[in-house]
Design an enzyme around this catalytic site. Structure first.
Site, PDB file in Angstrom:
ATOM      1  N   LYS A  22      -1.216  -3.016 -25.876  1.00  0.00           N
ATOM      2  CA  LYS A  22      -2.028  -4.071 -25.241  1.00  0.00           C
ATOM      3  C   LYS A  22      -2.633  -4.968 -26.318  1.00  0.00           C
ATOM      4  CE  LYS A  22      -6.424  -3.100 -23.988  1.00  0.00           C
ATOM      5  NZ  LYS A  22      -7.428  -3.982 -24.574  1.00  0.00           N
ATOM      6  N   ASN A  23      -3.233  -4.353 -27.346  1.00  0.00           N
ATOM      7  CA  ASN A  23      -3.983  -5.136 -28.334  1.00  0.00           C
ATOM      8  C   ASN A  23      -3.090  -5.874 -29.314  1.00  0.00           C
ATOM      9  OD1 ASN A  23      -6.209  -4.358 -27.002  1.00  0.00           O
ATOM     10  ND2 ASN A  23      -6.882  -2.843 -28.505  1.00  0.00           N
ATOM     11  N   ARG A  94     -12.321 -10.718 -23.411  1.00  0.00           N
ATOM     12  CA  ARG A  94     -12.824 -11.178 -24.702  1.00  0.00           C
ATOM     13  C   ARG A  94     -11.714 -11.667 -25.610  1.00  0.00           C
ATOM     14  NH1 ARG A  94     -16.321 -10.591 -28.519  1.00  0.00           N
ATOM     15  NH2 ARG A  94     -15.363 -10.048 -30.481  1.00  0.00           N
ATOM     16  N   CYS A 118     -19.893  -7.477 -23.409  1.00  0.00           N
ATOM     17  CA  CYS A 118     -19.196  -6.616 -22.441  1.00  0.00           C
ATOM     18  C   CYS A 118     -19.924  -5.278 -22.445  1.00  0.00           C
ATOM     19  CB  CYS A 118     -17.740  -6.453 -22.842  1.00  0.00           C
ATOM     20  SG  CYS A 118     -17.550  -5.372 -24.233  1.00  0.00           S
ATOM     21  N   ARG A 123     -20.718  -7.962 -28.920  1.00  0.00           N
ATOM     22  CA  ARG A 123     -19.402  -8.428 -29.390  1.00  0.00           C
ATOM     23  C   ARG A 123     -19.404  -9.948 -29.638  1.00  0.00           C
ATOM     24  NH1 ARG A 123     -14.780  -5.518 -26.103  1.00  0.00           N
ATOM     25  NH2 ARG A 123     -13.574  -6.046 -27.946  1.00  0.00           N
ATOM     26  N   PRO A 124     -20.234 -10.401 -30.560  1.00  0.00           N
ATOM     27  CA  PRO A 124     -20.238 -11.828 -30.903  1.00  0.00           C
ATOM     28  C   PRO A 124     -18.913 -12.254 -31.546  1.00  0.00           C
ATOM     29  CG  PRO A 124     -21.571 -10.568 -32.437  1.00  0.00           C
ATOM     30  CD  PRO A 124     -21.152  -9.614 -31.367  1.00  0.00           C
ATOM     31  N   VAL A 125     -18.787 -13.560 -31.729  1.00  0.00           N
ATOM     32  CA  VAL A 125     -17.558 -14.080 -32.365  1.00  0.00           C
ATOM     33  C   VAL A 125     -17.902 -14.884 -33.608  1.00  0.00           C
ATOM     34  CG1 VAL A 125     -16.106 -14.062 -30.300  1.00  0.00           C
ATOM     35  CG2 VAL A 125     -17.572 -16.050 -30.763  1.00  0.00           C
ATOM     36  N   ASP A 126     -19.072 -14.600 -34.204  1.00  0.00           N
ATOM     37  CA  ASP A 126     -19.507 -15.388 -35.367  1.00  0.00           C
ATOM     38  C   ASP A 126     -18.515 -15.337 -36.525  1.00  0.00           C
ATOM     39  OD1 ASP A 126     -20.373 -12.669 -35.276  1.00  0.00           O
ATOM     40  OD2 ASP A 126     -21.599 -13.002 -37.039  1.00  0.00           O
ATOM     41  N   LEU A 127     -17.865 -14.196 -36.698  1.00  0.00           N
ATOM     42  CA  LEU A 127     -16.905 -14.088 -37.821  1.00  0.00           C
ATOM     43  C   LEU A 127     -15.667 -14.945 -37.557  1.00  0.00           C
ATOM     44  CD1 LEU A 127     -17.089 -10.307 -38.780  1.00  0.00           C
ATOM     45  CD2 LEU A 127     -18.487 -12.208 -39.550  1.00  0.00           C
ATOM     46  N   ASP A 308     -11.247   3.310 -30.352  1.00  0.00           N
ATOM     47  CA  ASP A 308     -10.654   3.300 -29.004  1.00  0.00           C
ATOM     48  C   ASP A 308     -10.174   4.674 -28.569  1.00  0.00           C
ATOM     49  OD1 ASP A 308      -9.124  -0.002 -29.315  1.00  0.00           O
ATOM     50  OD2 ASP A 308     -11.182   0.655 -29.015  1.00  0.00           O
ATOM     51  N   ILE A 330     -18.479   1.554 -34.844  1.00  0.00           N
ATOM     52  CA  ILE A 330     -17.934   0.205 -34.636  1.00  0.00           C
ATOM     53  C   ILE A 330     -18.702  -0.555 -33.568  1.00  0.00           C
ATOM     54  CG2 ILE A 330     -15.846  -1.115 -34.048  1.00  0.00           C
ATOM     55  CD1 ILE A 330     -15.467   0.440 -36.614  1.00  0.00           C
ATOM     56  N   ARG A 400      -6.667  -2.144 -16.840  1.00  0.00           N
ATOM     57  CA  ARG A 400      -6.619  -3.169 -17.893  1.00  0.00           C
ATOM     58  C   ARG A 400      -5.759  -2.694 -19.056  1.00  0.00           C
ATOM     59  NH1 ARG A 400     -12.158  -5.836 -19.645  1.00  0.00           N
ATOM     60  NH2 ARG A 400     -10.583  -6.738 -21.001  1.00  0.00           N
TER      61      ARG A 400
HETATM   62  C1  EPZ Z   1     -10.377  -5.236 -31.041  1.00  0.00           C
HETATM   63  O1  EPZ Z   1     -11.554  -5.825 -30.529  1.00  0.00           O
HETATM   64  C2  EPZ Z   1      -9.765  -4.476 -29.888  1.00  0.00           C
HETATM   65  N1  EPZ Z   1      -9.442  -5.408 -28.806  1.00  0.00           N
HETATM   66  C3  EPZ Z   1     -10.743  -3.414 -29.383  1.00  0.00           C
HETATM   67  O2  EPZ Z   1     -10.090  -2.671 -28.362  1.00  0.00           O
HETATM   68  C4  EPZ Z   1     -11.070  -2.470 -30.536  1.00  0.00           C
HETATM   69  O3  EPZ Z   1     -12.027  -1.532 -30.106  1.00  0.00           O
HETATM   70  C5  EPZ Z   1     -11.626  -3.272 -31.720  1.00  0.00           C
HETATM   71  O4  EPZ Z   1     -10.684  -4.305 -32.098  1.00  0.00           O
HETATM   72  C6  EPZ Z   1     -11.902  -2.400 -32.940  1.00  0.00           C
HETATM   73  O5  EPZ Z   1     -10.726  -1.776 -33.325  1.00  0.00           O
HETATM   74  C7  EPZ Z   1      -8.338  -6.179 -28.916  1.00  0.00           C
HETATM   75  O6  EPZ Z   1      -7.620  -6.128 -29.885  1.00  0.00           O
HETATM   76  C8  EPZ Z   1      -8.065  -7.105 -27.763  1.00  0.00           C
HETATM   77  P1  EPZ Z   1     -13.696  -6.287 -33.839  1.00  0.00           P
HETATM   78  P2  EPZ Z   1     -12.347  -6.922 -31.420  1.00  0.00           P
HETATM   79  O7  EPZ Z   1     -13.798  -7.752 -34.023  1.00  0.00           O
HETATM   80  O8  EPZ Z   1     -11.407  -7.710 -32.214  1.00  0.00           O
HETATM   81  C9  EPZ Z   1     -18.345  -6.910 -34.382  1.00  0.00           C
HETATM   82  C10 EPZ Z   1      -9.840  -1.669 -26.258  1.00  0.00           C
HETATM   83  O9  EPZ Z   1     -10.406  -0.696 -25.747  1.00  0.00           O
HETATM   84  N2  EPZ Z   1     -18.026  -8.346 -34.508  1.00  0.00           N
HETATM   85  O10 EPZ Z   1     -12.882  -5.484 -34.805  1.00  0.00           O
HETATM   86  O11 EPZ Z   1     -13.273  -7.621 -30.513  1.00  0.00           O
HETATM   87  C11 EPZ Z   1     -18.049  -6.356 -33.005  1.00  0.00           C
HETATM   88  O12 EPZ Z   1     -19.129  -6.581 -32.134  1.00  0.00           O
HETATM   89  C12 EPZ Z   1     -10.639  -2.704 -27.029  1.00  0.00           C
HETATM   90  O13 EPZ Z   1      -8.599  -1.889 -26.212  1.00  0.00           O
HETATM   91  C13 EPZ Z   1     -19.026  -9.245 -34.857  1.00  0.00           C
HETATM   92  O14 EPZ Z   1     -20.170  -8.870 -35.056  1.00  0.00           O
HETATM   93  O15 EPZ Z   1     -13.185  -5.966 -32.376  1.00  0.00           O
HETATM   94  C14 EPZ Z   1     -17.837  -4.890 -33.294  1.00  0.00           C
HETATM   95  O16 EPZ Z   1     -19.092  -4.252 -33.361  1.00  0.00           O
HETATM   96  C15 EPZ Z   1     -12.134  -2.406 -26.984  1.00  0.00           C
HETATM   97  N3  EPZ Z   1     -18.718 -10.568 -34.975  1.00  0.00           N
HETATM   98  C16 EPZ Z   1     -17.185  -4.890 -34.678  1.00  0.00           C
HETATM   99  O17 EPZ Z   1     -17.486  -6.165 -35.250  1.00  0.00           O
HETATM  100  C17 EPZ Z   1     -17.440 -11.030 -34.781  1.00  0.00           C
HETATM  101  O18 EPZ Z   1     -17.206 -12.252 -34.924  1.00  0.00           O
HETATM  102  C18 EPZ Z   1     -15.666  -4.738 -34.646  1.00  0.00           C
HETATM  103  O19 EPZ Z   1     -15.181  -5.698 -33.737  1.00  0.00           O
HETATM  104  C19 EPZ Z   1     -16.434 -10.102 -34.425  1.00  0.00           C
HETATM  105  C20 EPZ Z   1     -16.753  -8.765 -34.307  1.00  0.00           C
END
Ligand code: EPZ
Length: 422
Positions: A22-23, A94, A118, A123-127, A308, A330, A400
């Site tokens: 999926k991811n 997201r 969620c 889960r911000p997107v600042d990065l 996950d 995480i 999902r």
């Molecule tokens: C991906 O989410 C996966 N989703 C998630 O799977 C998975 O848990 C996660 O990576 C970690 O491996 C998809 O690929 C669609 P991150 P993502 O950015 O990219 C914080 C599932 O169950 N963060 O690696 O959103 C964030 O809040 C889902 O299939 C910021 O602060 O995860 C988290 O605490 C759930 N700012 C940490 O970083 C940002 O701009 C890691 O998030 C981005 C992230």
């Protein structure tokens, strides 16, 4: 809303086919925005999240055709008719934010709704946004939308993430493929889904090196071609089904599984007393002897233990001999399955990001509530081993990320059925 009824029914035996990830698929699909030539994805999983991404891409003018009952996706974005990713679609998933980088790289402008939080965290997107700014993007937040511009196109630059982000790495890589000049991404995510995305982009003509390591180098090119690419096996579905024989007994072969996708997870299974054998067809899993032993888990970015799989591992630890400590590093709120497991007799003590689980001989079936995708499947695993019936409600979370779960588990002897909701 549908529910899933599971009845503890002893050991499981047989084979479970593992689908495409999926991811990986959720980042491969937006990659079509980078090229006006067709992109064909094979081994695609049949999940509601894929349908949501399809709807989003179609709203932008991308042609998406689902073939072979959804296992092949033919995408073509020769011309985008709309550059606005609407809140109504983005709020459902997201991963929608992953259209921002490619759309901006291709046409120099994009408007994408902020996804919002969620169940498992803010889960911000600042990065994501900082990475695109490092490539010369001009971003403005207005009424919940990111308005992105790159007059004259994106320019190569250095992106250094303060901590690993899978999605931000994906957005940055896709954007950098069409930026003018060289981009270096430091502290990049190393997940197999990133490697799969890079391999697909390379087939499309992108110049990328370093995939699977923490540093990626991308030489921008003027345009990308189409490609045909198989979606990598889903390591989270794989790990989830590996836990079925671990919690119930018996022996199950997960078809398509490879050790390399779940190495740290297999190390924990081995320590818990679960054997994993790599065969030509996949991974054969069985308990070495009776009850598994408690082991400690800390979730980390790949190649560490996957967040996950934390909820699913907790279900196993609820039946283990001894006490295990699970640290979720995480996400800030990813223990919502714990109170539901406790309804089944599990002994779990949650303090902040740490859950201490004291295993019990046998869980007891009970009606429980799914709260997020991976929590829902951990409740099903617990129900497989529990005494009596477990009714898991709100299984739209499950659909999902897991295709035909009752079919796959039923095929190896589980007593499981979907109960149509009103
Ligand atoms: C991906 O989410 C996966 N989703 C998630 O799977 C998975 O848990 C996660 O990576 C970690 O491996 C998809 O690929 C669609 P991150 P993502 O950015 O990219 C914080 C599932 O169950 N963060 O690696 O959103 C964030 O809040 C889902 O299939 C910021 O602060 O995860 C988290 O605490 C759930 N700012 C940490 O970083 C940002 O701009 C890691 O998030 C981005 C992230």
């Amino acid at each position: 809303m549908d529910s899933i009824l599971v009845t503890g029914n002893g050991p499981l035996n047989g084979q479970i086919p593992i689908a495409g990830a999926k991811n990986a698929c959720l980042t491969l699909m937006p990659a079509t925005l980078l090229s006006d030539a067709p992109l064909t994805l094979t081994n695609a999983p049949r999940l509601s999240d894929i349908k949501t991404m399809t709807t989003l891409l179609q709203s932008l003018g991308v042609e998406v055709t689902s073939l072979q009952e959804g296992q092949v996706l033919a995408l073509s974005s020769h011309n985008l008719t709309n550059h606005v990713a609407d809140y109504d679609i983005v709020r459902k998933m997201r991963a929608s934010i992953l259209v921002l980088g490619p759309m901006l790289a291709r046409d120099g402008h994009a408007v994408v709704s902020l996804p919002g939080g969620c169940a498992i965290g803010a889960r911000p997107v600042d990065l994501h946004l900082k990475a695109l700014e490092a490539l010369g993007a001009d971003l403005e937040l207005k009424e919940g939308y990111v308005h992105a511009k790159a007059v004259g196109g994106l320019k190569g630059g250095t992106v250094e993430f303060p901590f690993v982000s899978v999605g931000a790495t994906e957005n940055a890589v896709m954007a950098a493929t069409l930026a003018k000049g060289t981009t270096i991404i430091k502290n990049a995510a190393r997940e197999p889904e990133i490697v799969d995305l890079v391999h697909c982009l390379q087939k499309m003509g992108a110049q990328i090196t370093g995939e699977g390591t923490s540093t990626l180098e991308i030489q921008g090119v003027d345009r990308l071609d189409g490609a045909t690419h198989p979606v990598v096996t889903d390591r989270i579905e794989l790990g989830t089904y590996m836990l079925a024989p671990a919690i119930c007994g018996g022996e199950v072969e997960c078809l398509g599984g490879r050790i390399g996708l779940v190495k740290s997870f297999c190390e924990k299974l081995d320590a818990a007393g679960v054997s994993v054998e790599e065969t030509k067809a996949g991974l054969k899993v069985a308990r070495k002897n009776g009850r598994v032993r408690a082991v400690d888990v800390v979730t980390e970015p790949f190649p560490g233990f996957p967040t996950d799989l934390q909820a699913q591992m907790m279900a196993l630890m609820c039946t283990a001999q001894g006490t295990s400590v699970l640290e979720e590093k995480i996400f800030e709120n990813r223990f919502m399955h714990a109170p539901e497991l406790m309804r089944m007799g599990a002994e779990i003590d949650v303090h902040g990001g740490t859950a201490t689980v004291t295993g019990v001989e046998r869980l007891k079936g009970a009606p429980v509530m799914a709260t997020d995708l991976r929590a829902s499947v951990s409740l099903i695993l617990a129900g497989l081993a529990a005494e009596g019936e477990t009714l898991v409600n709100r299984v739209y979370h499950l659909d999902r990320g897991y295709e035909r779960v009752e079919e796959k588990l039923g095929h190896v002897g589980a007593k499981i059925e979907r109960v149509q909701g009103e």
